[in-house]
Write a protein that holds these residues in place. Structure first.
Motif, PDB file in Angstrom:
ATOM      1  N   ARG A  89       6.293  -6.123   8.729  1.00 17.09           N
ATOM      2  CA  ARG A  89       5.182  -6.289   7.797  1.00 17.09           C
ATOM      3  C   ARG A  89       5.024  -7.736   7.353  1.00 17.09           C
ATOM      4  O   ARG A  89       4.083  -8.064   6.641  1.00 17.09           O
ATOM      5  CB  ARG A  89       5.354  -5.364   6.589  1.00 17.09           C
TER       6      ARG A  89
ATOM      7  N   ALA B 133       1.594  -9.341   7.982  1.00 21.12           N
ATOM      8  CA  ALA B 133       0.567  -8.790   7.085  1.00 21.12           C
ATOM      9  C   ALA B 133       0.676  -9.421   5.706  1.00 21.12           C
ATOM     10  O   ALA B 133      -0.337  -9.690   5.051  1.00 21.12           O
ATOM     11  CB  ALA B 133       0.698  -7.273   6.997  1.00 21.12           C
TER      12      ALA B 133
ATOM     13  N   ALA C 149      -2.313  -3.224  -0.908  1.00 20.04           N
ATOM     14  CA  ALA C 149      -3.227  -2.533   0.014  1.00 20.04           C
ATOM     15  C   ALA C 149      -3.024  -3.027   1.447  1.00 20.04           C
ATOM     16  O   ALA C 149      -3.007  -2.228   2.389  1.00 20.04           O
ATOM     17  CB  ALA C 149      -4.675  -2.732  -0.425  1.00 20.04           C
ATOM     18  N   ALA C 150      -2.859  -4.332   1.610  1.00 15.76           N
ATOM     19  CA  ALA C 150      -2.642  -4.876   2.955  1.00 15.76           C
ATOM     20  C   ALA C 150      -1.336  -4.366   3.551  1.00 15.76           C
ATOM     21  O   ALA C 150      -1.277  -4.011   4.728  1.00 15.76           O
ATOM     22  CB  ALA C 150      -2.634  -6.403   2.911  1.00 15.76           C
TER      23      ALA C 150
ATOM     24  N   ASP D 231       0.261  -1.562   2.640  1.00 14.72           N
ATOM     25  CA  ASP D 231       0.127  -0.114   2.854  1.00 14.72           C
ATOM     26  C   ASP D 231      -0.612   0.172   4.148  1.00 14.72           C
ATOM     27  O   ASP D 231      -0.262   1.103   4.873  1.00 14.72           O
ATOM     28  CB  ASP D 231      -0.594   0.552   1.686  1.00 14.72           C
ATOM     29  N   ASP D 232      -1.639  -0.629   4.466  1.00 12.31           N
ATOM     30  CA  ASP D 232      -2.368  -0.465   5.723  1.00 12.31           C
ATOM     31  C   ASP D 232      -1.439  -0.695   6.907  1.00 12.31           C
ATOM     32  O   ASP D 232      -1.478   0.022   7.897  1.00 12.31           O
ATOM     33  CB  ASP D 232      -3.543  -1.446   5.816  1.00 12.31           C
ATOM     34  N   THR D 233      -0.583  -1.692   6.804  1.00 14.51           N
ATOM     35  CA  THR D 233       0.370  -1.993   7.871  1.00 14.51           C
ATOM     36  C   THR D 233       1.382  -0.877   8.016  1.00 14.51           C
ATOM     37  O   THR D 233       1.710  -0.457   9.122  1.00 14.51           O
ATOM     38  CB  THR D 233       1.105  -3.320   7.581  1.00 14.51           C
ATOM     39  N   LYS D 234       1.876  -0.372   6.897  1.00 16.11           N
ATOM     40  CA  LYS D 234       2.859   0.707   6.941  1.00 16.11           C
ATOM     41  C   LYS D 234       2.259   1.937   7.593  1.00 16.11           C
ATOM     42  O   LYS D 234       2.897   2.580   8.422  1.00 16.11           O
ATOM     43  CB  LYS D 234       3.343   1.044   5.523  1.00 16.11           C
ATOM     44  N   GLY D 235       1.028   2.249   7.264  1.00 14.31           N
ATOM     45  CA  GLY D 235       0.362   3.399   7.859  1.00 14.31           C
ATOM     46  C   GLY D 235       0.216   3.267   9.352  1.00 14.31           C
ATOM     47  O   GLY D 235       0.384   4.228  10.094  1.00 14.31           O
ATOM     48  N   SER D 236      -0.065   2.062   9.830  1.00 15.94           N
ATOM     49  CA  SER D 236      -0.226   1.878  11.275  1.00 15.94           C
ATOM     50  C   SER D 236       1.106   1.985  11.994  1.00 15.94           C
ATOM     51  O   SER D 236       1.169   2.403  13.142  1.00 15.94           O
ATOM     52  CB  SER D 236      -0.887   0.529  11.579  1.00 15.94           C
TER      53      SER D 236
END
Length: 88
Positions: free
Chosen positions: A20, A23, A76-77, A79-84
């Protein structure tokens, strides 16, 4: 939990943090200068809100609002990376 389980968890956390990193760099670069300054002075330098306010010649309320906004954007940035990465 066993000692090897703790070590495995720490290794997984390190890999996750490293993945991460880009990101985080991007999220920090995308912040306004003022938001980034406040976030880094609090998170990295360990200054209090009052110390940041004094250093940047801002009201404490402005420091709080900039910090809140910066944290939301960075979170938010990340969290988006973690989700991917969870999709694997």
């Amino acid at each position: 939990m066993s000692r090897s389980g703790d070590e495995t968890d720490r290794a997984i956390d390190r890999v996750d943090s490293q993945s991460r990193g880009p990101a985080l760099v991007t999220a920090l670069a995308d912040l306004s200068d003022g938001d980034r300054d406040v976030l880094l002075l609090v998170a990295h330098a360990g200054l209090t809100y009052a110390e940041v306010a004094q250093a940047l010649d801002l009201p404490v309320g402005t420091v709080r609002s900039r910090l809140n906004r910066a944290r939301r954007i960075v979170r938010a940035a990340l969290d988006d990376t973690k989700g991917s990465h969870d999709d694997h």
